[in-house]
Enzyme design. Sequence first.
Site, short mmCIF file in Angstrom:
data_model
loop_
_atom_site.label_atom_id
_atom_site.label_comp_id
_atom_site.label_asym_id
_atom_site.label_seq_id
_atom_site.Cartn_x
_atom_site.Cartn_y
_atom_site.Cartn_z
N CYS A 175 0.75 -1.40 -0.05
CA CYS A 175 0.05 0.02 0.15
C CYS A 175 0.83 1.15 -0.17
O CYS A 175 0.03 2.23 -0.44
CB CYS A 175 -0.93 0.54 0.99
N HIS A 193 -2.78 7.45 2.79
CA HIS A 193 -0.95 6.88 2.92
C HIS A 193 -0.91 8.25 2.09
O HIS A 193 -0.95 8.61 0.65
CB HIS A 193 -0.67 6.20 2.76
N1 LIG Z 1 -5.11 -4.02 6.26
C1 LIG Z 1 -3.78 -3.02 5.69
O1 LIG Z 1 -4.22 -2.17 5.19
C2 LIG Z 1 -3.21 -4.62 4.92
C3 LIG Z 1 -2.35 -3.93 3.67
C4 LIG Z 1 -1.74 -4.81 2.89
C5 LIG Z 1 -1.48 -5.96 3.04
N2 LIG Z 1 -2.34 -6.08 4.60
C6 LIG Z 1 -1.55 -8.03 4.75
O2 LIG Z 1 -3.38 -8.46 4.16
C7 LIG Z 1 -2.95 -9.75 4.83
C8 LIG Z 1 -5.15 -9.30 5.69
O3 LIG Z 1 -4.53 -7.46 6.56
P1 LIG Z 1 -5.58 -7.33 7.60
O4 LIG Z 1 -5.48 -6.53 8.17
O5 LIG Z 1 -7.30 -7.36 6.98
O6 LIG Z 1 -5.58 -8.78 9.24
P2 LIG Z 1 -6.43 -9.08 10.24
O7 LIG Z 1 -7.50 -8.22 10.39
O8 LIG Z 1 -5.75 -9.45 11.38
O9 LIG Z 1 -7.19 -10.63 10.06
C9 LIG Z 1 -6.38 -11.55 8.78
C10 LIG Z 1 -7.45 -12.69 8.71
O10 LIG Z 1 -6.26 -14.09 9.05
C11 LIG Z 1 -7.60 -15.07 9.03
N3 LIG Z 1 -6.30 -15.76 9.71
C12 LIG Z 1 -5.20 -15.71 10.95
N4 LIG Z 1 -4.76 -16.73 11.72
C13 LIG Z 1 -5.26 -17.81 10.33
C14 LIG Z 1 -4.88 -18.93 10.03
N5 LIG Z 1 -3.31 -19.15 11.60
N6 LIG Z 1 -5.83 -19.57 9.47
C15 LIG Z 1 -6.28 -19.25 8.40
N7 LIG Z 1 -6.76 -17.83 8.72
C16 LIG Z 1 -5.60 -16.91 9.53
C17 LIG Z 1 -8.48 -13.96 10.25
O11 LIG Z 1 -9.42 -15.31 10.52
P3 LIG Z 1 -9.36 -14.91 12.46
O12 LIG Z 1 -11.01 -13.81 12.15
O13 LIG Z 1 -10.41 -17.20 12.69
O14 LIG Z 1 -8.60 -14.67 13.06
C18 LIG Z 1 -8.37 -13.15 9.60
O15 LIG Z 1 -9.64 -13.18 8.50
C19 LIG Z 1 -2.04 -9.22 6.32
O16 LIG Z 1 -1.00 -10.18 5.39
C20 LIG Z 1 -1.48 -7.44 5.82
O17 LIG Z 1 0.03 -8.34 6.41
C21 LIG Z 1 -3.20 -5.36 5.25
#
Ligand SMILES: NC(=O)c1ccc[n+]([C@@H]2O[C@H](COP(=O)([O-])OP(=O)(O)OC[C@H]3O[C@@H](n4cnc5c(N)ncnc54)[C@H](OP(=O)(O)O)[C@@H]3O)[C@@H](O)[C@H]2O)c1
Length: 361
Positions: free
Chosen positions: A158, A251
């Site tokens: 991002c 950002h």
């Molecule tokens: N936030 C952003 O703007 C952004 C931008 C670019 C990239 N990212 C990347 O995108 C990904 C998700 O980010 P997020 O901010 O949405 O994270 P988040 O809110 O913490 O959500 C994580 C998701 O992954 C699932 N999960 C966690 N542990 C797991 C496991 N062991 N097996 C299967 N599923 C699992 C969670 O399920 P449960 O609810 O069941 O725990 C939830 O659905 C990350 O890799 C992050 O680095 C995020």
Amino acid sequence: MDKKLKVGVLGATGMVGQRFLSLLENHPWYEVVVVAASPSSAGKRYEDAVGSRWKMTTPMPEAYKDLVVMNVNDVDAVASKVDFVFSAVDMTKEEIKAIEEAYAKTETPVVSNNSAHRWTKDVPMVVPEINPEHFAIIESQKKRLGTKRGFIAVKPNCSIQSYAPVLNAWKEYEPYEVVVTTYQAISGAGKTFKDWPEMVENIIPFIGGEEEKSEKEPLRIWGHIEGDEIVPATSPKITCQCVRVPVLNGHTAAVFVKFKNKVSKEDLIKKLVEYKGEPQELNLPSAPKQFIQYLTEDNRPQVNLDVDFENGMGVSVGRLREDSMYDYKFIGLSHNTLRGAAGGALLCAEYLTAKNFITAK
Ligand SMILES: NC(=O)c1ccc[n+]([C@@H]2O[C@H](COP(=O)([O-])OP(=O)(O)OC[C@H]3O[C@@H](n4cnc5c(N)ncnc54)[C@H](OP(=O)(O)O)[C@@H]3O)[C@@H](O)[C@H]2O)c1
């Protein structure tokens, strides 16, 4: 499209997953049939699994509330129900690499928001307005994976989306040295102020891994295909500092640039506002009509006024002026969870669908 493609969202309960679901609610080409998350959410109604973690400003769409969450790790079960998946799971890099490959090997294309495969040599990392030609590497990837239609495609981080499109618009003037400072919103860490109270009225001068991504990922996007790999470009040199600021979404980047070729401010602005890519030409459902806007007021772009430009899929630029040490400096702004995350991945999927990389199974 006669019939909508069936889509699964891996990590559907998380912040990016919620963003995917919100964007897909009334999508003309896609219908969400599977929401999947960790084993602790599996088996629950989506609404119950998310509980108080819904982070969007719009309410949870009714259509998803009663879907029963599947376990991301039940690859065959999920794959049997969908034409392709979006991936936004938060697991270790190795686990994400393995699970995304496992989905691809079930002949299920994976369009991922995660960073795990961004440097896998035959995985395209694409901003569809900049380097859609990199999707051609998918044929090499399929050979490696032994698949006919399964593959992985990713979008970049991002943080780069507020300045890489701008530098790309100016490519013919050959930018060769770039200094960036990013001012990054807390939603980039999957957080709101409620779950990160330390960020209220605060600045944290460190975001793990972000500076390396901000310096290197643009070079891979400007790279070229050689044999069965994408070879990154070597110029421009980019140095970056990434700072977390008390902003929910958006950002901002403050950027200094040196050009090999002399260019006027008027010509630079003209290149920005006239910038069109293939998503605009193909009229893809999520493509912004205007990719980059230039704002002439001294106090723009501002997060509060400009982050939602083109439904969060456009880039806003302002304060372009000559600099005493570099040639020019400017401020860029983009929406980190729309253009920078789920929206950017959705635009990749739309491009891949338009070009028949993603089809009904
Ligand atoms: N936030 C952003 O703007 C952004 C931008 C670019 C990239 N990212 C990347 O995108 C990904 C998700 O980010 P997020 O901010 O949405 O994270 P988040 O809110 O913490 O959500 C994580 C998701 O992954 C699932 N999960 C966690 N542990 C797991 C496991 N062991 N097996 C299967 N599923 C699992 C969670 O399920 P449960 O609810 O069941 O725990 C939830 O659905 C990350 O890799 C992050 O680095 C995020």
